[in-house]
Design an enzyme around this catalytic site. Structure first.
Site, short mmCIF file in Angstrom:
data_model
loop_
_atom_site.label_atom_id
_atom_site.label_comp_id
_atom_site.label_asym_id
_atom_site.label_seq_id
_atom_site.Cartn_x
_atom_site.Cartn_y
_atom_site.Cartn_z
N ASP A 419 0.81 -1.21 0.00
CA ASP A 419 0.00 0.00 0.00
C ASP A 419 0.85 1.26 0.00
O ASP A 419 0.32 2.35 -0.21
CB ASP A 419 -0.94 0.00 1.21
CG ASP A 419 -2.33 0.46 0.86
OD1 ASP A 419 -2.72 0.30 -0.32
OD2 ASP A 419 -3.03 0.97 1.74
N ASP A 848 -11.92 -5.74 10.56
CA ASP A 848 -12.01 -7.19 10.59
C ASP A 848 -13.25 -7.66 11.33
O ASP A 848 -13.98 -8.53 10.84
CB ASP A 848 -10.73 -7.79 11.21
CG ASP A 848 -10.29 -7.03 12.46
OD1 ASP A 848 -11.07 -6.18 12.94
OD2 ASP A 848 -9.18 -7.29 12.95
#
EC number: 2.4.1.-
Length: 1145
Positions: A419, A848
């Protein structure tokens, strides 16, 4: 942004001009006509498309572009049988870039890293150059990396020159003799000398072949998934087949016998008479343990209720404020304990049988005569963002453990998400792919565990135990030396990249100055200012983030990048040879597909942190490999058990596995101090809470080490999901359920609705859900079909036929990678449901937990897979400050969940009540910090005021207190019994619960309230990962004291309680009538608080022996002084001065 929508309707363009000005990104979007070609050294443009794109894409209704490849005398369409053999070689040697308002480019890289690479699957692998004068292109090669030479004179020639020779008479440029065979496919097959593969269906485009699996299931087989249908008999007593790679019985009924009929043939009756064996088993907790456990929970609930009623009725009129605060806190603690304890009523254990998995999926059977693996594909995701905080060596070791995993090579693919778009990460991955050429075959040959080289060579046990091969010592010594050199290369990459960039920059400046002087003659020339770029090993600009950030080359502003580091392996095993440093005879040397991905980032587009990166990988992998299952790992978590992937697949492929959304593995950590001072192992959560949730709808998703079903991430409902249509009250005013006419086997591809129009998923709305990539949309039914369990038993519903996944994987072509570039662009998610309903969910720091909650809310189930040997291992912050910031991030995410629509209060009726309570506790637990901090001050306030939370320590209060304490201890012992944790681990968890509750949880609640009320966004820095470079002191970080404001509340609590104890003793000693009962009660609870804060105090002291003695001396003096001053200001009742009657009781 007006051009954005126009550009979204077209696929990214592809060209190979890597030297074009980067300012093209600011030009108007290109037209819908896309050309797929590359330029040869002679100046020709050659088509490298593997299929007729016009015929392939024209059949899709949603296509908004066309492909035009105009033929010229120098550019004639190539025979597909020839181009397919070379296409992947071109793709793996090309760096693909592109994005918003920019052309998708395929930059052919002859060199990826400074060192030489030899593995034929790797990008930039060394090979022979074309011998035709004026051409330096690499010669075509096969899977082993050997040159493909079409002429018997062994004249080395590249593909383009070979095609020129064929078109101009078919004469070899070397011997001047005509080629005997002008079809590359023929002599390539002769060079491989492999068994023939199952042929693809005759005719049809690539898209037809891709979807043929799904088409074949639209038959009577899918309409007969009932318990009354015998699949074995249907398969072997009819001449019909479904899927590819199936076989039916010969007329004599024997299978596997030789020509004479002798052998161990097997008939259909033999197969049907064999007992069906499950892949997994559910192991219940013994009744001798679980029954008393549940009884104690009931007893404690009753006692708590009676105790709270007694506390409310019996006030303390002497200190009503102290009584009120204590009662409110105790009521909240009772509620918090209830929410935490109720989901633990049904704990279970599970076991897998890998032998059954091998027998079902990798053993020759009538439906799989060759014994090829019938396991589904698996895409591994590894995420990293900053090479400075996440060392490339750690990430490289994680990649190596994945490449060496014990799973069919052709079914495994690894995607690395960078990223940060750093060249350091890119070249580190290339170095890892190069070292894998030796490491992976070494692991397979000698059955190495673990398959992380850094962990393996750091083992303190005997490495030669149970090793029987004579050459193991020599091989290990050689590989160890190569790994040491590999580490040196990785560690030197930052300096190497910097020196290389400086050298190229100086060269560019000199060129610019010479050009400027030539143009301006003798005029005064101003210094030339050239942006300091970061250069790749082949002498071109790095398209990602530069060391010195500039426009279009910063962490938040760079193009999308995809590089196939290791191209897909061949379908057949590729055995090594005895030549070289290792004897790899009979060892499969193939490597799984390895892809580097850095999504596009542009100002004005929300990147959504890790969740956005994961969704970009989901889309890119769907187009490139489309594994029906996805396993994500953090860069510091590696595969410790090479068979962990198989164990997870046992659950997915077992009966009922089609209703599992994910398999969560426990997190295990390395590099933690032996005493586990800050409860880094977190065993109470992973071995108690998660096992308990496994008995409900399944464990929560914890961010790493999780095996997902791809279509569950896509937001689909599970098969056989019960539909609920509640009205205002589902009990009294529920609406009648419509009768669905959608076939049961197709319900896994429904996103709600029951009409016939919904059966087709409202195709006009599909782009609004998934985006406008037809490749991505077409991959969805294929992934759904391939992820089904085997229909090898009448009770297996929604299954697939055996042998359906033994066909070869499709080759990668440039158009596929170009489409992957398009779906990782910054604009792709605009006006879609990515991040809101599909993929990883946005809007929370703990994406998550929210992602797992959404799946459970749709009716999916999950399982918890605890393997005998740890499946994965990683690192955890052992420094106190880093640990508190980690807990702060988790708690902040929980507060965000509580104030969002993901609160379990709003869960659907598909979620079980105890599962809902578990998710409700996830959002509520940080709020306990307010009551916990108040309760920690109560003993000190009691000692200061001379009062207690009750008026007198009577027998009733003590009995209640004793029963509550005993039941708590007994419950802890029983939890230790059925979970397998130790008493020390349980106590460490209790200690850190109070440490985190009085520090990080309080800050999390404040931050969450500020975000909800004032709209202040929350940002967190990436947790630094240890690179394991400090060999002298493995736990050096443990003793580093880094100040943070989170330490203020615990320090205050400790100081106030210590002073209160001194004041209490002084007051009681100097009192005329000492009240020892109140002193004992207050001191006992103060010591209880201080005992929980002991690890925190120890962390503040740093390394043992380094705290100066004067600190302890002054601390004692200050405490005594304050206590005496308090007694002087507020003397005990009945005493007029300090002194008086000093008597012991």
């Amino acid at each position: 942004m007006a051009s954005n929508n126009h550009f979204m309707n077209s696929r990214s363009n592809l060209s190979t001009n890597s030297d074009a000005a980067e300012a093209e990104r600011h030009q108007q979007p290109v037209s819908n006509s896309v050309t797929f070609a590359r330029r040869t050294p002679s100046g020709r443009y050659v088509n490298y498309s593997r299929d007729d794109l016009d015929s392939e894409l024209g059949s899709v209704d949603l296509t908004g572009y066309s492909v035009h490849i105009p033929p010229t005398p120098d550019n004639q369409p190539m025979d597909p049988s020839i181009s397919q053999k070379v296409e992947e070689q071109y793709v793996s040697n090309s760096l693909f870039t592109g994005g918003f308002n920019s052309v998708t480019r395929a930059h052919l890289m002859e060199k990826v890293i400074d060192t030489e690479t030899s593995h034929p699957q790797m990008a930039g692998a060394k090979g022979s150059s074309c011998a035709v004068p004026g051409c330096d292109v690499k010669v075509m090669s096969d899977e082993r990396g050997q040159d493909l030479l079409p002429c018997e004179c062994d004249f080395k020639i590249c593909r383009d020159c070979f095609m020129d020779a064929v078109k101009t008479g078919g004469m070899c440029p070397g011997c001047k003799e005509p080629y005997r065979n002008t079809d590359l496919a023929d002599f390539a097959d002769n060079n491989k000398q492999q068994r023939p593969m199952l042929p693809p269906p005759a005719g049809g485009s690539k898209m037809d072949r891709r979807l043929s699996l799904m088409k074949s299931t639209k038959s009577g087989l899918m309409r007969s998934q009932t318990g009354d249908f015998d699949h074995n008999r249907w398969l072997f007593e009819t001449s019909g087949t479904y899927g590819f790679g199936n076989a039916f019985w010969t007329k004599d009924g024997n299978f596997g016998s030789d020509k004479d009929g002798n052998g161990h043939g097997m008939g259909p009756q033999d197969l049907m008479s064999r007992p069906w064996r499950p892949l997994t088993r559910k192991l219940q907790i013994p009744a001798a343990v679980i029954s008393p456990y549940r009884l104690l929970i009931l007893i404690r609930i009753v006692v708590l209720a009676l105790f709270l009623m007694w506390r409310i009725k019996h006030k303390n009129p002497d200190a009503i404020w102290l009584w009120g605060m204590s009662v409110v806190c105790e009521l909240w603690f009772a509620l918090s304990w209830l929410l935490d304890q109720l989901p633990k009523l049904c704990p279970i254990n599970r076991a897998t049988d890998l032998n059954v998995l091998k027998e079902k999926f990798e053993t020759p059977t009538p439906s799989n005569p060759t014994g090829k693996s019938d396991l589904p594909g698996l895409d591994m995701f590894v995420s990293t963002a900053d090479p400075e905080k996440e060392p490339p060596l750690v990430t490289s070791n994680t990649i190596l453990s994945i490449l060496a995993a014990d799973y069919p090579v052709e079914k495994l693919a690894c995607y690395v998400s960078d990223d940060g778009g750093a060249l350091l990460t890119f070249e580190a991955m290339a170095e890892a792919a190069s070292f894998a050429n030796m490491w992976v075959p070494f692991c397979r040959k000698h059955n190495i565990e673990p398959r992380n080289p850094d962990s393996y060579f750091s083992l303190k046990r005997d490495p030669y135990k149970n090793k029987v091969k004579a050459d193991f010592v020599k091989d290990r010594r050689r590989v160890k030396r190569e790994y040491d050199e590999f580490k040196v290369r990785i560690n030197s990459l930052p300096d190497s990249i910097r020196r290389r960039s400086d050298a190229y920059h100086a060269r560019e400046e000199i060129k610019a100055m010479k050009l400027q002087r030539q143009n301006r003659d003798e005029e005064i020339v101003e210094p030339v200012k050239i942006p300091k770029a970061t250069w790749m090993a082949d002498g071109t600009h790095w398209p990602g983030t530069w060391i010195n950030s500039g426009p279009d080359h910063s962490r938040s502003d760079h193009a999308g990048i995809i590089q196939v580091m290791l191209k897909p392996p061949s379908d057949e095993p590729l055995h090594g040879v005895s030549e070289g440093f290792l004897d790899l005879t009979d060892v499969d040397i193939r490597l799984p597909l390895l892809v580097y991905v850095s999504r596009e980032k542009r100002p004005g587009y929300d990147h959504n942190k890790k969740a956005g990166a994961m969704n970009a990988l989901v889309r890119a992998s769907a187009i490139m490999s489309n594994g029906p299952f996805i396993l994500n790992l953090d860069c510091d978590h590696y595969i410790y058990n090479s068979q962990a992937l198989r164990e997870g697949m046992c659950f997915m492929m077992d009966r009922g596995g089609d209703r599992l959304c994910y398999v969560q593995f426990p997190q295990r950590f390395e590099g933690i101090d032996p005493s586990d001072r800050y409860a880094n192992h977190n065993t109470v959560f992973f071995d108690v809470n998660m096992r308990a949730l496994d008995g409900l709808m399944g464990p929560v998703y914890v961010g790493t080490g999780c095996l997902f079903r791809r279509i569950a991430l896509y937001g689909f409902d599970p098969p056989r999901a019960k539909e609920h249509h509640p009205g205002f009250c589902s009990c009294c005013f529920s609406r009648k359920k419509k009768k669905s006419r959608v076939p049961e086997e197709n319900r896994s591809l429904r996103m709600g609705g029951d009409s016939d129009d919904d059966e087709e998923m409202n195709l006009s709305l599909v782009p609004k859900k998934f985006g406008n990539s037809t490749f991505l949309i077409d991959s969805i039914p294929v992934a759904e079909f391939q992820g089904r369990p085997l229909a090898d038993h009448p009770a297996v519903q929604n299954g697939r036929p055996p042998g359906a996944l033994t066909i070869p994987r499709e080759l990668l072509d440039a158009s596929t990678v170009a489409e992957a570039i398009a779906v990782i662009s910054c604009w792709y998610e605009d006006k879609t449901e990515w991040g809101s309903r599909i993929g990883w969910i946005y809007g929370s720091v703990t994406e998550d937990v929210v992602t797992g909650y959404r799946m459970h809310n749709r009716g999916w189930k999950s399982v918890y897979c605890v393997t005998k040997r740890d499946a994965f291992r990683g690192t955890a912050p052992i420094n106190l400050t880093d640990r508190l910031h980690q807990v702060l991030r988790w708690a902040t995410g929980s507060v965000e969940i509580f104030f969002s629509r993901n609160n379990a209060f709003f869960a659907s009726p598909r979620m079980k009540i105890l599962q809902r309570i578990a998710y409700l506790n996830v959002g509520i637990y940080p709020f306990t910090s307010f009551f916990l901090i108040v309760y920690c001050f109560l003993p000190a306030l009691s000692l200061f005021s001379g009062q207690f939370i009750v008026q007198t320590l009577n027998v009733t209060f003590l009995v209640y207190l004793l029963i509550i304490s005993i039941t708590l201890c007994l419950l802890a012992l029983l939890e230790i019994k059925w979970s397998g944790i130790s008493l020390e681990e349980w106590w460490r968890n209790e200690q850190f619960w109070l440490i985190g509750g009085t520090s990080a949880h309080l800050a999390a609640v404040i931050q969450g309230l500020l975000k909800v009320v004032a709209g202040i966004e929350i940002s967190f820095t990436l947790t630094s990962k240890s690179g394991g470079e400090d060999v002298d002191d493995e736990f050096a970080d443990l003793y580093i004291v880094k100040w943070t404001s989170l330490m203020i509340p615990p320090i205050t609590i400790m100081m106030v309680n210590l002073i209160a104890i001194a004041v209490g003793f002084s007051r009681t000693i100097y009192s005329v009538i000492p009240q020892w009962s109140k002193l004992i009660g207050g001191v006992f609870f103060s010591f209880w608080v201080l005992a929980h804060l002991y690890p925190f105090a120890k962390g503040l002291m740093g390394r043992r022996g380094r705290t100066p003695t004067i600190v302890y001396v002054w601390s004692g003096l200050v405490a005594i002084t304050i206590s005496l001053l308090w007694v002087a200001i507020n003397p005990p009742a009945g005493s007029t001065q300090i002194g008086g009657s000093f008597t012991f009781p």
